[in-house]
Enzyme design. Structure first.
Site, PDB file in Angstrom:
ATOM      1  N   THR A   1     -10.987 103.241 -20.105  1.00 23.63           N
ATOM      2  CA  THR A   1     -11.294 104.337 -19.181  1.00 23.63           C
ATOM      3  C   THR A   1     -10.010 105.109 -18.896  1.00 23.63           C
ATOM      4  O   THR A   1      -8.972 104.857 -19.507  1.00 23.63           O
ATOM      5  CB  THR A   1     -11.874 103.806 -17.859  1.00 23.63           C
ATOM      6  OG1 THR A   1     -10.825 103.212 -17.089  1.00 23.63           O
ATOM      7  CG2 THR A   1     -12.963 102.767 -18.122  1.00 23.63           C
ATOM      8  N   CYS A   2     -10.078 106.016 -17.943  1.00 24.93           N
ATOM      9  CA  CYS A   2      -8.907 106.836 -17.639  1.00 24.93           C
ATOM     10  C   CYS A   2      -7.814 106.063 -16.922  1.00 24.93           C
ATOM     11  O   CYS A   2      -6.709 106.568 -16.763  1.00 24.93           O
ATOM     12  CB  CYS A   2      -9.311 108.049 -16.795  1.00 24.93           C
ATOM     13  SG  CYS A   2      -9.948 107.622 -15.166  1.00 24.93           S
TER      14      CYS A   2
ATOM     15  N   GLN B   1     -18.484 105.109 -10.996  1.00 24.78           N
ATOM     16  CA  GLN B   1     -18.532 105.489 -12.410  1.00 24.78           C
ATOM     17  C   GLN B   1     -18.249 104.295 -13.325  1.00 24.78           C
ATOM     18  O   GLN B   1     -18.663 104.266 -14.479  1.00 24.78           O
ATOM     19  CB  GLN B   1     -17.512 106.598 -12.704  1.00 24.78           C
ATOM     20  CG  GLN B   1     -17.913 107.967 -12.206  1.00 24.78           C
ATOM     21  CD  GLN B   1     -17.865 108.051 -10.684  1.00 24.78           C
ATOM     22  OE1 GLN B   1     -16.936 107.543 -10.069  1.00 24.78           O
ATOM     23  NE2 GLN B   1     -18.867 108.679 -10.097  1.00 24.78           N
TER      24      GLN B   1
ATOM     25  N   GLY C   1     -14.117 119.951 -21.751  1.00 26.12           N
ATOM     26  CA  GLY C   1     -14.750 118.648 -21.932  1.00 26.12           C
ATOM     27  C   GLY C   1     -16.136 118.664 -21.324  1.00 26.12           C
ATOM     28  O   GLY C   1     -16.314 119.084 -20.171  1.00 26.12           O
TER      29      GLY C   1
ATOM     30  N   GLY D   1     -18.303 115.871 -21.339  1.00 27.01           N
ATOM     31  CA  GLY D   1     -18.804 114.510 -21.214  1.00 27.01           C
ATOM     32  C   GLY D   1     -19.159 114.153 -19.787  1.00 27.01           C
ATOM     33  O   GLY D   1     -19.395 115.031 -18.933  1.00 27.01           O
TER      34      GLY D   1
END
Length: 451
Positions: free
Chosen positions: A49-50, A116, A189, A191
């Protein structure tokens, strides 16, 4: 076989290291396949993930599994192993289970309580499942982790504010711009994070967004959804960026690309001839935005490194404490159930051994007393089996109960040693003839759980 977690996150590594280890969606199957081919790894999933890269693996040995996973991550990142392992965290067995449950609950996130992560965990599992690197252990563990995450969100209110990395970045942008109401934004982006950014901008009262993406179809889909939700939106390609920045107040970049997507030259071209400030939120890992963009006049960059620094430190509130208690409770229940299940083959083997002894003695009785009346023989057989069942009842119930404790396997090991049991031996189907009658006896045959 035990679960091993090897990874790094915003807690253990700076963003520049996370960028080098980050795994794109296209590369995940390749790394999973490489790991599962190693000698000590039988199942594996990868979560990227980020703000984290974590590997969950089922291994037959701690040190061997750690070496297998570390080597694959090291080769992927291109970093010297010493530099990489400096930032690793490692969890094993019970600690690995508790860590995964904490991650699913949002307790380990940069923004504590963000929801998330559940979708990201679900996607990580789905990718591993499709790649063929998930077996029974990780299947059961992943499903339980998702259930725990949902329960934490539903019962603790930890995600009540709906905070996320996206919302925190936009909060910083709002401070710089003196509010987001009436602002025009460009999203690079299309997404999940782009959709989340669009939703936050709509709630903040933004006037319009433009969605830019390498795939025009994906950009159009997000723009259409945004428009249907009440925020006017247009779609375009990445090559449209300079023109779209001419009158934009905010740029949010959140792609899954490996490498720079927003070049400094394109931003400078878009800013030519305008005096208004521009806020750039770079939420990509690795960075989507060229580092030189921060040097351009009137540009403020909000990136993961800045958020990591601002959000560092514990979150002390009642919801977090309640969530942590719930996670600990769920982890203990899961581990107790697993230990209890692991002792079942030993109990099955003990009952099988007892039944084999009874069968052998009954055959011996038949050869010595062939004239014994059938009624007497049947009653004798029932009595012997009843005695054996009663003798075994207490130890088998007790060993299952004791197995739920931290040292539960030691009791099963004692049974295996005392009775020379082999839990891996298939249950016998013994065929014999007693007084001319064919008898087939299947004792506690273990059933394979097929997913």
């Amino acid at each position: 076989m035990s679960v091993l977690v090897v990874g790094l996150s915003h807690h253990s590594a700076p963003v520049d290291v996370l960028e080098k280890v980050a795994v794109s969606a296209d590369d995940v199957p390749k790394l999973l396949d490489e790991m599962v081919r190693r000698a000590h790894v039988s199942e594996v999933t990868l979560l990227s993930t980020c703000n984290r890269v974590e590997v969950y693996a089922v291994v037959d040995a701690f040190h061997g599994g750690l070496a297998d996973v570390s080597e694959v991550l090291g080769r992927h990142s291109g970093l010297p192993m010493a530099d990489l392992t400096e930032h690793f965290f490692v969890h094993y067995a019970g600690s690995a289970v508790q860590h995964l449950f904490s991650v699913a609950a949002g307790l380990d996130s940069m923004v504590v309580g963000e929801s998330q992560i559940l979708g990201q965990l679900r996607q990580a599992y789905a990718t591993a499942d499709q790649t063929g690197t998930v077996g029974r252990v990780l299947h059961e563990l992943a499903q339980q982790a998702l259930r725990v995450g949902k329960r934490v969100q539903a019962t603790t209110g930890i995600d009540g504010a709906g905070a996320s990395v996206v919302s925190e970045a936009l909060a910083d942008a709002s401070t710089v711009l003196d509010g987001l109401a009436g602002r025009k934004a460009v999203l690079v982006g299309a997404g999940a994070m782009g959709a989340l950014a669009a939703a936050h901008l709509r709630r903040a009262g933004a006037a319009e967004i433009t969605v830019l993406n390498r795939s025009l179809d994906r950009a159009q889909r997000l723009a259409e959804k945004s428009g249907e939700a009440g925020l006017p939106a247009r779609a375009g390609l990445l090559t449209d960026l300079p023109a779209e920045l001419a009158d934009a107040d905010l740029l949010v970049a959140c792609t899954g690309a490996i490498g720079t997507v927003v070049e400094a030259g394109a931003v400078a071209q878009g800013l030519a001839g305008r005096a208004a400030p521009l806020v750039v939120c770079d939420l990509g890992l690795p960075k989507d935005v060229d580092a030189a963009v921060a040097e351009l006049p009137r540009v403020t960059v909000v990136d993961l490194a800045a958020l990591q620094q601002r959000l560092a430190g514990p979150a002390n509130n009642g919801a977090v404490a309640k969530a942590a208690e719930l996670v600990a409770e769920e982890a203990q229940l899961y581990l107790a159930a697993q230990r209890s299940a692991e002792v079942t083959p030993t109990v099955t083997a003990l009952r099988r051994r007892a039944s084999e002894v009874v069968d052998a003695e009954l055959l011996r009785l038949d050869s010595r007393l062939p004239a014994l009346p059938d009624a007497v023989r049947d009653e004798f057989t029932k009595t012997v089996r009843r005695v054996v069942d009663k003798l075994l009842h207490t130890p088998t119930v007790q060993v299952k109960r004791l197995a739920e404790g931290p040292d539960g396997d030691s009791y099963a090991a004692a049974l295996r040693t005392l009775f020379e049991l082999d839990p891996g031996k298939p249950a016998a189907v013994a065929g014999s003839s007693i007084r001319g009658k064919d008898v087939a006896v299947a004792i506690d045959a273990p059933v394979e759980d097929e997913r």
